[in-house]
Every structure is written in C-alpha cells, then in structure tokens.
Design an enzyme around this catalytic site. Structure first.
Site, mmCIF file in Angstrom:
data_model
loop_
_atom_site.group_PDB
_atom_site.id
_atom_site.type_symbol
_atom_site.label_atom_id
_atom_site.label_comp_id
_atom_site.label_asym_id
_atom_site.label_seq_id
_atom_site.Cartn_x
_atom_site.Cartn_y
_atom_site.Cartn_z
ATOM 1 N N GLU A 1 -13.453 4.423 5.013
ATOM 2 C CA GLU A 1 -13.750 3.545 6.165
ATOM 3 C C GLU A 1 -14.453 4.329 7.273
ATOM 4 O O GLU A 1 -15.302 3.791 7.967
ATOM 5 C CB GLU A 1 -12.462 2.882 6.682
ATOM 6 C CG GLU A 1 -11.946 1.816 5.713
ATOM 7 C CD GLU A 1 -10.609 1.215 6.117
ATOM 8 O OE1 GLU A 1 -10.346 1.082 7.330
ATOM 9 O OE2 GLU A 1 -9.814 0.874 5.217
ATOM 10 N N HIS B 1 -18.976 4.249 8.967
ATOM 11 C CA HIS B 1 -19.538 4.211 10.329
ATOM 12 C C HIS B 1 -20.762 5.132 10.476
ATOM 13 O O HIS B 1 -21.433 5.088 11.497
ATOM 14 C CB HIS B 1 -18.490 4.676 11.348
ATOM 15 C CG HIS B 1 -17.373 3.694 11.544
ATOM 16 N ND1 HIS B 1 -17.460 2.622 12.385
ATOM 17 C CD2 HIS B 1 -16.147 3.620 10.995
ATOM 18 C CE1 HIS B 1 -16.330 1.930 12.362
ATOM 19 N NE2 HIS B 1 -15.516 2.522 11.517
ATOM 20 N N LYS C 1 -8.745 -1.326 11.753
ATOM 21 C CA LYS C 1 -9.616 -0.596 12.669
ATOM 22 C C LYS C 1 -10.886 -1.347 13.092
ATOM 23 O O LYS C 1 -11.392 -1.132 14.177
ATOM 24 C CB LYS C 1 -10.015 0.735 12.024
ATOM 25 C CG LYS C 1 -8.808 1.657 11.864
ATOM 26 C CD LYS C 1 -9.182 3.086 11.711
ATOM 27 C CE LYS C 1 -9.708 3.408 10.357
ATOM 28 N NZ LYS C 1 -9.764 4.853 10.119
ATOM 29 N N GLY D 1 -0.397 4.572 -0.481
ATOM 30 C CA GLY D 1 -1.238 5.783 -0.451
ATOM 31 C C GLY D 1 -0.763 6.684 0.670
ATOM 32 O O GLY D 1 0.452 6.855 0.879
ATOM 33 N N GLY D 2 -1.719 7.224 1.451
ATOM 34 C CA GLY D 2 -1.368 8.169 2.513
ATOM 35 C C GLY D 2 -0.360 7.596 3.501
ATOM 36 O O GLY D 2 0.754 8.109 3.644
ATOM 37 N N LEU D 3 -0.735 6.518 4.185
ATOM 38 C CA LEU D 3 0.138 5.982 5.236
ATOM 39 C C LEU D 3 1.375 5.304 4.672
ATOM 40 O O LEU D 3 2.468 5.436 5.223
ATOM 41 C CB LEU D 3 -0.637 5.000 6.122
ATOM 42 C CG LEU D 3 -1.657 5.631 7.063
ATOM 43 C CD1 LEU D 3 -2.315 4.567 7.918
ATOM 44 C CD2 LEU D 3 -1.025 6.684 7.956
ATOM 45 N N GLY E 1 0.863 -1.180 0.000
ATOM 46 C CA GLY E 1 0.000 0.000 0.000
ATOM 47 C C GLY E 1 0.896 1.225 0.000
ATOM 48 O O GLY E 1 1.795 1.337 0.849
ATOM 49 N N ALA F 1 -8.632 5.527 1.713
ATOM 50 C CA ALA F 1 -9.193 4.376 2.442
ATOM 51 C C ALA F 1 -9.652 4.805 3.834
ATOM 52 O O ALA F 1 -10.737 4.429 4.285
ATOM 53 C CB ALA F 1 -8.162 3.261 2.543
ATOM 54 N N THR F 2 -8.835 5.607 4.507
ATOM 55 C CA THR F 2 -9.169 6.044 5.867
ATOM 56 C C THR F 2 -10.526 6.752 5.866
ATOM 57 O O THR F 2 -11.387 6.469 6.700
ATOM 58 C CB THR F 2 -8.065 7.003 6.383
ATOM 59 O OG1 THR F 2 -6.831 6.295 6.342
ATOM 60 C CG2 THR F 2 -8.334 7.482 7.786
HETATM 61 P P1 NAD Z 1 -4.932 4.908 0.892
HETATM 62 O O1 NAD Z 1 -6.247 4.753 0.246
HETATM 63 O O2 NAD Z 1 -4.297 6.251 0.896
HETATM 64 O O3 NAD Z 1 -3.876 3.889 0.234
HETATM 65 C C1 NAD Z 1 -4.196 2.543 0.040
HETATM 66 C C2 NAD Z 1 -3.091 1.928 -0.834
HETATM 67 O O4 NAD Z 1 -3.381 0.533 -0.996
HETATM 68 C C3 NAD Z 1 -3.011 2.509 -2.252
HETATM 69 O O5 NAD Z 1 -1.641 2.685 -2.582
HETATM 70 C C4 NAD Z 1 -3.626 1.422 -3.131
HETATM 71 O O6 NAD Z 1 -3.113 1.397 -4.465
HETATM 72 C C5 NAD Z 1 -3.198 0.182 -2.369
HETATM 73 N N1 NAD Z 1 -4.024 -0.992 -2.721
HETATM 74 C C6 NAD Z 1 -5.373 -1.076 -2.780
HETATM 75 N N2 NAD Z 1 -5.738 -2.310 -3.202
HETATM 76 C C7 NAD Z 1 -4.580 -2.998 -3.402
HETATM 77 C C8 NAD Z 1 -4.284 -4.316 -3.845
HETATM 78 N N3 NAD Z 1 -5.242 -5.183 -4.166
HETATM 79 N N4 NAD Z 1 -2.977 -4.681 -3.939
HETATM 80 C C9 NAD Z 1 -1.984 -3.830 -3.621
HETATM 81 N N5 NAD Z 1 -2.206 -2.578 -3.189
HETATM 82 C C10 NAD Z 1 -3.487 -2.165 -3.089
HETATM 83 O O7 NAD Z 1 -5.040 4.308 2.386
HETATM 84 P P2 NAD Z 1 -4.731 5.062 3.766
HETATM 85 O O8 NAD Z 1 -5.728 6.151 3.934
HETATM 86 O O9 NAD Z 1 -3.286 5.331 3.839
HETATM 87 O O10 NAD Z 1 -5.135 3.918 4.837
HETATM 88 C C11 NAD Z 1 -4.471 2.684 4.924
HETATM 89 C C12 NAD Z 1 -5.051 1.875 6.068
HETATM 90 O O11 NAD Z 1 -4.689 2.462 7.316
HETATM 91 C C13 NAD Z 1 -6.583 1.789 6.063
HETATM 92 O O12 NAD Z 1 -6.980 0.444 6.254
HETATM 93 C C14 NAD Z 1 -6.982 2.634 7.258
HETATM 94 O O13 NAD Z 1 -8.164 2.188 7.906
HETATM 95 C C15 NAD Z 1 -5.805 2.427 8.187
HETATM 96 N N6 NAD Z 1 -5.724 3.499 9.204
HETATM 97 C C16 NAD Z 1 -5.639 3.146 10.508
HETATM 98 C C17 NAD Z 1 -5.589 4.124 11.495
HETATM 99 C C18 NAD Z 1 -5.498 3.732 12.949
HETATM 100 O O14 NAD Z 1 -5.323 4.601 13.793
HETATM 101 N N7 NAD Z 1 -5.606 2.474 13.303
HETATM 102 C C19 NAD Z 1 -5.624 5.468 11.150
HETATM 103 C C20 NAD Z 1 -5.661 5.799 9.813
HETATM 104 C C21 NAD Z 1 -5.707 4.807 8.841
#
Ligand code: NAD
Length: 348
Positions: A199, A203, A129, A19-21, A17, A195-196
C-alpha cells in the site's frame, strides 16, 4: 492483575487478517487484557472458539505454518470471513480488520457482505489508510445504523492516533492553517507486513493501488532493491484529510501526509510527528507538535490505538446506542459546536 480478569467476561473479538498486524494483536492482547479473541481468519481459513482461543497456540501455529489453517482446530476455507460469520456472528461482539485494503473497495466490500449476509451486531474497527476507502465506507453509514453496527474507521497510527492528536491540539485555536503529518517506520523485513508495504509503494510516482495489487513478490523485492529498501513518501492520499474535515477541524486540503519507511531495519529512520498550526483567539499564530517516541514500533502505535478505539466503540454503542460510521478524529473533543443556538434559545 492478570489472573483477576476472567477472559469469558471480556468482549469477544474476531481478528480478520493474521499477517503482521493481526499476529501482533494476539501478542499485545496477552498484556493488554481488554478483549477475548474468539476468532482469527486469513486467506487460508479460520479458527473459532466461543470461550476464547488459546492465543499462544495460535501464534505457535502461525509461526510454524504461516497460515491460520495450520492452527490446531482451524477450518480451511477459500471464503473464510463469510463462513466464519455465517456460523458464529452472534457470538462475536467486535471485529478488527487487519486485512489488506487492495483494491480500495476490498474492506468496503467485506463490510457490505457483513451488513447484508451476516447476523453480526457489534463494533468494527479498522486501521484503514486511504481517503478513497474512507469515503466508500462513509456511504455505508445508514446501512450500518439500520443493522445497529458501530464502525470506527481510520483507527491506526496515521490515520488514527495522529489524527486524534490533531483534533485535540486544534482546541487551542480558532482557525487551523495547516496540519503536517510525517511518519517514520522501520521494519526488518517487508514480508512481515506485506499489505502495509504494498500500500505504501502504491503512493510512489508511477504506481497505483491497482498496479501494486497485481505485482508479484519478486517484483516488490526488485522495487525495494532499487531503492535500497527505503520508501520516501510525499503528499500521500491519506484519510487523515477527510477525517479532519468530517470532524470539522479544517478542510482536507490543509492536511499533508508524508513519511519514510525503511524496510531493512527495525530502527525508525525519522521520528513520527504531527504539527498543527493555527491562529488563537488572541490573534497569535502557533504550532503544536506531537512526536511519538522512537522506541514505539508501528505495531505498538497501530494496534494500541485500535484497542483504544475498540473500547471506546463498545462503550459508545452499549451505553449510548451510537451506530453507523465514525472516524477516529470524531470520537474526540469537537472543534465546532454540534448545535449552534443563541443563548436565548438555549434558555427556552
Ligand atoms: P499483512 O499483509 O501482513 O496481512 C494481511 C492478512 O490478511 C493476511 O493474514 C492475509 O491472509 C489476510 N487476508 C488477505 N485477504 C484475505 C481474505 N480475502 N480473507 C481473509 N483474510 C485475508 O497486512 P499488514 O501489513 O498487517 O496490514 C494490515 C492492514 O493494516 C493494511 O490495510 C495496512 O494498510 C494497515 N495499516 C495501517 C496503519 C495505520 O497507521 N493506519 C499502519 C500499518 C498498516
């Protein structure tokens, strides 16, 4: 200090992944030198270098092309995770899932694929989450153990840092009456964390994981527009509850999670905190509050905690042979004793 650390001696990390994180993790690892990123994958493809990727080149490629397949040396693929691990699993020590978990089965299914179809043996860390997703992962415990994989789940900010803080704070009490988690997140643009935000929308009343997974970007934009970019979240299905129950802190129904997310400003709308209320052995009711500094971003709190657990996982696996599925709240001081024995039995 920077120059004294030899990159090739660090644990080899794959970030799934970008994206953001995922991208922010590349930035953080330039300052917190605890892993050598050897692989990066997203929906478009993957890039691998057993000696370590040039993370600046990766970031530059991501900014320019908005996808991993645009990075120099990357391979385009519709099945990037499977292909990456088919070719390179034996040269990876740890995996961070920076992936969407839409639907709830997405990350559990990727994990099954890794268990059954790859040679990976190491540590997996996620920032998952949803309670449902953590329950699904828990059912993979024995398969993970058989494959000598240690999987630490719920290791972001919440669940993650705040859940662990609750486990620690619980030690002052003999009974926990309630745990209340309230988070504030500010991001300037929701598309930096697609995605964040999806998700989180899931809710809200009238939405579900399935519904948001099928919404177009324009529909998400319209939903955010209706709410002036603010998401007010109450009584969320958040895995802090199951994690604290599994760690023996309190039953899941005593844990409440809610928060406010501003998708149009980087400033946090409210301070993130967890309040742990309990009864002491001296019969006093009291509340501990742990509040995060407002200057710390979601990325700092999530990815920082992920790295902390990644290090703990590598240590536990290597030094003590710990395998299977554990949560962030379990790798902490324990509220209940693991073995209940009488003093006489202990002396035998
Ligand atoms: P994002 O949407 O910015 O990035 C997701 C990445 O996953 C993208 O690069 C996308 O191309 C890749 N991806 C999607 N499907 C794929 C596949 N089949 N194969 C390979 N790569 C694939 O996501 P984000 O906003 O950075 O969030 C990532 C995760 O972190 C989410 O599940 C979110 O819930 C979690 N998160 C947790 C917390 C926490 O405090 N626990 C806080 C924020 C985000």
């Amino acid at each position: 200090m920077k120059s004294s650390i030899e990159k090739t001696k660090l644990p080899r990390l794959a970030i799934l992944g970008a994206g953001g994180l995922g991208a922010e993790m590349l930035v953080l690892l330039q300052k917190r030198l605890c892993a050598n990123v050897v692989a990066l994958a997203d929906k478009s493809g993957f890039v691998f270098n057993g000696q370590g990727l040039n993370t600046l080149d990766c970031l530059e490629g991501l900014v320019r092309e908005k996808k991993v397949s645009g990075i120099l040396g990357a391979q385009a693929s519709d099945n990037s995770i499977e292909e990456l691990l088919d070719l390179n699993a034996q040269n990876i020590d740890a995996i961070f899932y920076a992936l969407p978990n839409l639907p709830n089965e997405f990350i559990p299914n990727i994990t099954k694929q890794i268990i059954h179809n790859s040679a990976f043996e190491g540590v997996i860390v996620d920032a998952l989450k949803r309670t449902t997703a953590v329950k699904l992962l828990h059912s993979l415990d024995s398969e993970l153990k058989n494959r000598k994989i240690l999987y630490l789940t719920g290791c972001g900010a919440t669940p993650g840092m705040l859940t662990a803080a609750a486990s620690l704070a619980a030690q002052s009490f003999i009974e926990i009456t309630n745990i209340e988690i309230t988070f504030g997140v500010g991001i300037a643009n929701w598309q930096a964390y697609r995605a964040t935000i999806r998700e989180d929308i899931a809710h809200l009343e009238g939405f579900s994981v399935e519904k948001v997974n099928n919404m177009s970007e324009a529909e998400i934009d319209a939903e955010l527009e209706k709410r002036n970019g603010i998401l007010e979240l109450v009584d969320m299905e958040h895995a802090d509850d199951i994690m604290l129950e599994l760690a023996g802190i309190c039953s899941a129904d005593k844990v409440k999670v809610g928060g406010i997310v501003d998708t149009r400003s980087a400033k946090k709308p409210i301070s993130t905190n967890v309040k742990i209320t309990g009864i002491t052995y001296q019969n006093k009711v009291s509340t501990h509050t742990f509040t995060l500094g407002d200057e710390t971003t979601m990325a700092a709190n999530v990815n920082g905690t992920v790295l902390g657990y990644l290090n703990a996982g590598l240590h536990l696996r290597q030094e003590y042979g710990v395998y299977g599925l554990k949560t962030a709240a379990e790798i902490m001081p324990r509220f209940q004793p693991v073995l209940v024995k009488t003093a006489k039995e202990l002396l035998v």
